[in-house]
Write a protein that holds these residues in place. Sequence first.
Motif, PDB file in Angstrom:
ATOM      1  N   VAL A  90      42.599  51.058  46.029  1.00 44.88           N
ATOM      2  CA  VAL A  90      41.594  51.035  47.089  1.00 44.88           C
ATOM      3  C   VAL A  90      41.844  52.236  47.977  1.00 44.88           C
ATOM      4  O   VAL A  90      42.901  52.354  48.604  1.00 44.88           O
ATOM      5  CB  VAL A  90      41.675  49.730  47.905  1.00 44.88           C
ATOM      6  CG1 VAL A  90      40.611  49.744  49.005  1.00 44.88           C
ATOM      7  CG2 VAL A  90      41.499  48.519  47.000  1.00 44.88           C
ATOM      8  N   ALA A  91      40.875  53.173  48.013  1.00 44.81           N
ATOM      9  CA  ALA A  91      41.003  54.389  48.803  1.00 44.81           C
ATOM     10  C   ALA A  91      39.867  54.449  49.807  1.00 44.81           C
ATOM     11  O   ALA A  91      38.699  54.534  49.419  1.00 44.81           O
ATOM     12  CB  ALA A  91      40.966  55.616  47.899  1.00 44.81           C
ATOM     13  N   ASP A  92      40.218  54.341  51.088  1.00 44.67           N
ATOM     14  CA  ASP A  92      39.217  54.385  52.165  1.00 44.67           C
ATOM     15  C   ASP A  92      38.091  53.388  51.931  1.00 44.67           C
ATOM     16  O   ASP A  92      36.905  53.696  52.085  1.00 44.67           O
ATOM     17  CB  ASP A  92      38.656  55.803  52.308  1.00 44.67           C
ATOM     18  CG  ASP A  92      39.727  56.796  52.744  1.00 44.67           C
ATOM     19  OD1 ASP A  92      40.569  56.417  53.596  1.00 44.67           O
ATOM     20  OD2 ASP A  92      39.739  57.922  52.238  1.00 44.67           O
ATOM     21  N   GLY A  93      38.475  52.173  51.531  1.00 44.64           N
ATOM     22  CA  GLY A  93      37.514  51.090  51.360  1.00 44.64           C
ATOM     23  C   GLY A  93      36.838  51.040  50.009  1.00 44.64           C
ATOM     24  O   GLY A  93      36.119  50.074  49.714  1.00 44.64           O
ATOM     25  N   VAL A  94      37.024  52.029  49.157  1.00 41.15           N
ATOM     26  CA  VAL A  94      36.422  52.049  47.829  1.00 41.15           C
ATOM     27  C   VAL A  94      37.445  51.529  46.818  1.00 41.15           C
ATOM     28  O   VAL A  94      38.543  52.085  46.697  1.00 41.15           O
ATOM     29  CB  VAL A  94      35.973  53.465  47.433  1.00 41.15           C
ATOM     30  CG1 VAL A  94      35.389  53.465  46.014  1.00 41.15           C
ATOM     31  CG2 VAL A  94      34.948  53.993  48.428  1.00 41.15           C
ATOM     32  N   SER A  95      37.081  50.467  46.085  1.00 39.02           N
ATOM     33  CA  SER A  95      37.995  49.846  45.129  1.00 39.02           C
ATOM     34  C   SER A  95      37.651  50.291  43.707  1.00 39.02           C
ATOM     35  O   SER A  95      36.484  50.279  43.303  1.00 39.02           O
ATOM     36  CB  SER A  95      37.912  48.322  45.228  1.00 39.02           C
ATOM     37  OG  SER A  95      38.791  47.712  44.311  1.00 39.02           O
ATOM     38  N   VAL A  96      38.673  50.677  42.958  1.00 43.42           N
ATOM     39  CA  VAL A  96      38.509  51.129  41.575  1.00 43.42           C
ATOM     40  C   VAL A  96      39.500  50.375  40.703  1.00 43.42           C
ATOM     41  O   VAL A  96      40.681  50.284  41.042  1.00 43.42           O
ATOM     42  CB  VAL A  96      38.757  52.643  41.447  1.00 43.42           C
ATOM     43  CG1 VAL A  96      38.600  53.095  39.998  1.00 43.42           C
ATOM     44  CG2 VAL A  96      37.814  53.425  42.357  1.00 43.42           C
ATOM     45  N   THR A  97      39.025  49.845  39.571  1.00 42.55           N
ATOM     46  CA  THR A  97      39.890  49.184  38.603  1.00 42.55           C
ATOM     47  C   THR A  97      39.653  49.776  37.225  1.00 42.55           C
ATOM     48  O   THR A  97      38.509  49.924  36.794  1.00 42.55           O
ATOM     49  CB  THR A  97      39.630  47.670  38.553  1.00 42.55           C
ATOM     50  OG1 THR A  97      39.932  47.097  39.835  1.00 42.55           O
ATOM     51  CG2 THR A  97      40.510  46.997  37.502  1.00 42.55           C
ATOM     52  N   LYS A  98      40.729  50.127  36.528  1.00 42.49           N
ATOM     53  CA  LYS A  98      40.604  50.731  35.203  1.00 42.49           C
ATOM     54  C   LYS A  98      41.649  50.138  34.263  1.00 42.49           C
ATOM     55  O   LYS A  98      42.798  49.913  34.655  1.00 42.49           O
ATOM     56  CB  LYS A  98      40.775  52.251  35.261  1.00 42.49           C
ATOM     57  CG  LYS A  98      39.668  52.978  36.022  1.00 42.49           C
ATOM     58  CD  LYS A  98      39.891  54.485  36.001  1.00 42.49           C
ATOM     59  CE  LYS A  98      38.854  55.220  36.855  1.00 42.49           C
ATOM     60  NZ  LYS A  98      37.516  55.170  36.246  1.00 42.49           N
ATOM     61  N   ALA A  99      41.233  49.900  33.018  1.00 42.23           N
ATOM     62  CA  ALA A  99      42.156  49.543  31.945  1.00 42.23           C
ATOM     63  C   ALA A  99      42.642  50.841  31.314  1.00 42.23           C
ATOM     64  O   ALA A  99      41.829  51.670  30.880  1.00 42.23           O
ATOM     65  CB  ALA A  99      41.461  48.668  30.912  1.00 42.23           C
ATOM     66  N   ILE A 100      43.944  51.043  31.263  1.00 41.46           N
ATOM     67  CA  ILE A 100      44.503  52.335  30.860  1.00 41.46           C
ATOM     68  C   ILE A 100      45.534  52.166  29.745  1.00 41.46           C
ATOM     69  O   ILE A 100      46.064  51.066  29.521  1.00 41.46           O
ATOM     70  CB  ILE A 100      45.134  53.066  32.056  1.00 41.46           C
ATOM     71  CG1 ILE A 100      46.162  52.172  32.765  1.00 41.46           C
ATOM     72  CG2 ILE A 100      44.055  53.499  33.032  1.00 41.46           C
ATOM     73  CD1 ILE A 100      46.853  52.843  33.961  1.00 41.46           C
ATOM     74  N   THR A 101      45.795  53.268  29.050  1.00 39.66           N
ATOM     75  CA  THR A 101      46.788  53.293  27.983  1.00 39.66           C
ATOM     76  C   THR A 101      47.674  54.519  28.147  1.00 39.66           C
ATOM     77  O   THR A 101      47.312  55.486  28.814  1.00 39.66           O
ATOM     78  CB  THR A 101      46.135  53.332  26.592  1.00 39.66           C
ATOM     79  OG1 THR A 101      45.308  54.503  26.498  1.00 39.66           O
ATOM     80  CG2 THR A 101      45.282  52.089  26.361  1.00 39.66           C
TER      81      THR A 101
END
Length: 265
Positions: A126-137
């Motif tokens: 969460v950066a400055d109120g913006v939430s990001v979710t990613k599935a990574i390898t």
Amino acid sequence: MRRLLAAVATIATLFLPAHAVTFATDASDLWFKSDESGWGVNVIQQADVLFATFFVYDTAGKPTWYVGSEVTYATTTSDGLVYTGKLYQTNGPWFGGPFNASANVREAGTVTFTLNTLTTATITYVADGVSVTKAITRQTWRGNNLAGRYLGAMLGEWSGCPGGNGYVEEPSTITVTQGSNITIVAVQPSTTCTFTGNYSQAGRLGAIDGTVNCTANAITGIAAASGTFSAREIEGSVVAFSGRAGLQLGACQWRGRIGGLRRDS
């Protein structure tokens, strides 16, 4: 101790506890989404703390630095090992000048890294109120070459054998040849085993799935036999190689660790 064992069981049910770091499976790697080339997160682990550096951009498409400098182990869930911490944004003066951390680093949000398996993870920031979710390898660009001669050991637990069972430590002279397949010959006081299989790599961790042929084993009481073999978390360097492994010879089963120091000059 119970917490650590539960953490390991979550991500690898076939083998003994991980050993890449003293805490658990080592998350250190370059992580990415294969369909989002140009985005990524670099993770370095020391003990139970991760340092995460993000490759991201602002709304104008300009590169932006975000770091999680103390992303610490928090808990184990059904999804895996969970690490959490604060997210910081860094700005700076001209790169040729001195850097003033007090003036150019600010807290921007939070980051959560969940190690789902040995090779996959989920990251939420969460950066400055913006939430990001990613599935990574883990990202791979070059495989390790383990070929060489080693002085090492096989350490692990035998079960289901007609003779001796339980934990056994055996010094081993190990020879590894690697081409389209990989072959590991481990000469021990009680037996000689030849492991052959396909080597694959995810990031910095290698894996082998294949077959094993062993001579008669003086400890377990089994005659010469063939079976199956798997190894995970294989790491190699100019100094040594190591990994977690398991083999099945009929009803006789072994789960443990294999590794050694290079004997080559």
